[in-house]
Design a protein around this motif. Structure first.
Motif, mmCIF file in Angstrom:
data_model
loop_
_atom_site.group_PDB
_atom_site.id
_atom_site.type_symbol
_atom_site.label_atom_id
_atom_site.label_comp_id
_atom_site.label_asym_id
_atom_site.label_seq_id
_atom_site.Cartn_x
_atom_site.Cartn_y
_atom_site.Cartn_z
ATOM 1 N N TRP A 220 -11.100 53.966 58.887
ATOM 2 C CA TRP A 220 -11.139 52.624 58.328
ATOM 3 C C TRP A 220 -12.596 52.288 58.016
ATOM 4 N N PHE A 221 -12.819 51.812 56.803
ATOM 5 C CA PHE A 221 -14.104 51.270 56.384
ATOM 6 C C PHE A 221 -13.908 49.795 56.068
ATOM 7 N N ARG A 222 -15.012 49.079 55.978
ATOM 8 C CA ARG A 222 -14.936 47.687 55.538
ATOM 9 C C ARG A 222 -16.149 47.361 54.667
ATOM 10 N N GLN A 223 -15.940 46.397 53.804
ATOM 11 C CA GLN A 223 -17.026 45.982 52.912
ATOM 12 C C GLN A 223 -16.988 44.474 52.753
ATOM 13 N N ALA A 224 -18.069 43.835 53.178
ATOM 14 C CA ALA A 224 -18.223 42.395 53.010
ATOM 15 C C ALA A 224 -18.967 42.133 51.707
ATOM 16 N N PRO A 225 -18.824 40.949 51.134
ATOM 17 C CA PRO A 225 -19.512 40.639 49.867
ATOM 18 C C PRO A 225 -21.013 40.856 49.981
ATOM 19 N N GLU B 128 -19.030 50.112 55.097
ATOM 20 C CA GLU B 128 -19.444 50.686 56.371
ATOM 21 C C GLU B 128 -18.224 51.201 57.144
ATOM 22 N N PRO B 129 -18.429 52.265 57.914
ATOM 23 C CA PRO B 129 -17.328 52.797 58.715
ATOM 24 C C PRO B 129 -17.031 51.889 59.901
ATOM 25 N N VAL B 130 -15.760 51.829 60.264
ATOM 26 C CA VAL B 130 -15.333 51.010 61.387
ATOM 27 C C VAL B 130 -14.771 51.889 62.503
ATOM 28 N N ALA B 131 -13.884 52.809 62.140
ATOM 29 C CA ALA B 131 -13.251 53.672 63.140
ATOM 30 C C ALA B 131 -12.650 54.872 62.435
ATOM 31 N N TYR B 132 -12.458 55.958 63.201
ATOM 32 C CA TYR B 132 -11.800 57.139 62.653
ATOM 33 C C TYR B 132 -10.889 57.743 63.714
ATOM 34 N N ALA C 141 -8.597 62.501 68.582
ATOM 35 C CA ALA C 141 -9.918 62.025 68.974
ATOM 36 C C ALA C 141 -10.298 60.852 68.072
ATOM 37 N N THR C 142 -10.984 59.882 68.640
ATOM 38 C CA THR C 142 -11.330 58.676 67.894
ATOM 39 C C THR C 142 -12.804 58.340 68.041
ATOM 40 N N GLY C 143 -13.288 57.521 67.129
ATOM 41 C CA GLY C 143 -14.656 57.018 67.201
ATOM 42 C C GLY C 143 -14.719 55.637 66.598
ATOM 43 N N TYR C 144 -15.691 54.838 67.037
ATOM 44 C CA TYR C 144 -15.784 53.447 66.606
ATOM 45 C C TYR C 144 -17.219 53.042 66.300
ATOM 46 N N LYS C 145 -17.334 52.104 65.383
ATOM 47 C CA LYS C 145 -18.613 51.417 65.156
ATOM 48 C C LYS C 145 -18.941 50.652 66.431
ATOM 49 N N ALA C 146 -20.199 50.624 66.787
ATOM 50 C CA ALA C 146 -20.604 50.029 68.063
ATOM 51 C C ALA C 146 -20.152 48.570 68.188
ATOM 52 N N ALA D 202 -14.103 40.909 55.861
ATOM 53 C CA ALA D 202 -14.406 41.947 54.875
ATOM 54 C C ALA D 202 -13.101 42.423 54.256
ATOM 55 N N VAL D 203 -13.228 43.225 53.215
ATOM 56 C CA VAL D 203 -12.099 44.011 52.729
ATOM 57 C C VAL D 203 -12.089 45.314 53.523
ATOM 58 N N TYR D 204 -10.961 45.607 54.121
ATOM 59 C CA TYR D 204 -10.815 46.811 54.931
ATOM 60 C C TYR D 204 -10.090 47.881 54.117
#
Length: 120
Positions: free
Chosen positions: A33-38, A43-47, A53-58, A88-90
């Motif tokens: 998942w990525f997101r983009q604010a105006p 930017e990446p959010v999580a995978y 296995a997973t990872g997250y934005k801090a 944001a738009v996800y």
């Protein structure tokens, strides 16, 4: 070719929750998942990888949870304790291999995006 369709966005008050879904036409290895604010970069959010296995934005760690249901070819992003800065738009993105990358260009497939607005 993998076709991705996101759903679940909307307007929520600060502190609220939303669950985003990403339905895939196939079974990609990596989904992120990525997101983009105006006015900001995407930017990446999580995978989540094929082996779960997973990872997250801090800034979302402990609030967001990514999961996948392989029987439904669907990946979810449970978002709790939402903040206005999460607005944001996800976008859901996928790759045909196991991939850990914060670069949007490394992902071959993208959904159309779903708007998340956190506001009182």
């Amino acid at each position: 070719q993998v076709h991705l369709v996101e759903s679940g966005g909307g307007l929520v008050q600060p502190g609220g929750s939303l669950r985003l879904s990403c339905a895939a036409s196939g079974r990609p290895f990596t989904v992120a998942w990525f997101r983009q604010a105006p006015g900001r970069e995407r930017e990446p959010v999580a995978y989540i990888l094929s082996g779960l296995a997973t990872g997250y934005k801090a800034s979302v760690k402990g609030r967001f949870t990514i999961s996948r249901d392989n029987a439904k070819n669907t990946v979810y992003l449970q978002m709790n304790s939402l903040k206005p800065e999460d607005t944001a738009v996800y976008y859901c993105a996928a790759a045909p291999t196991d991939l850990i990358s914060d670069q949007p260009g490394r992902y071959e497939y993208w959904g159309q995006g779903t708007q998340v607005t956190v506001s009182s």
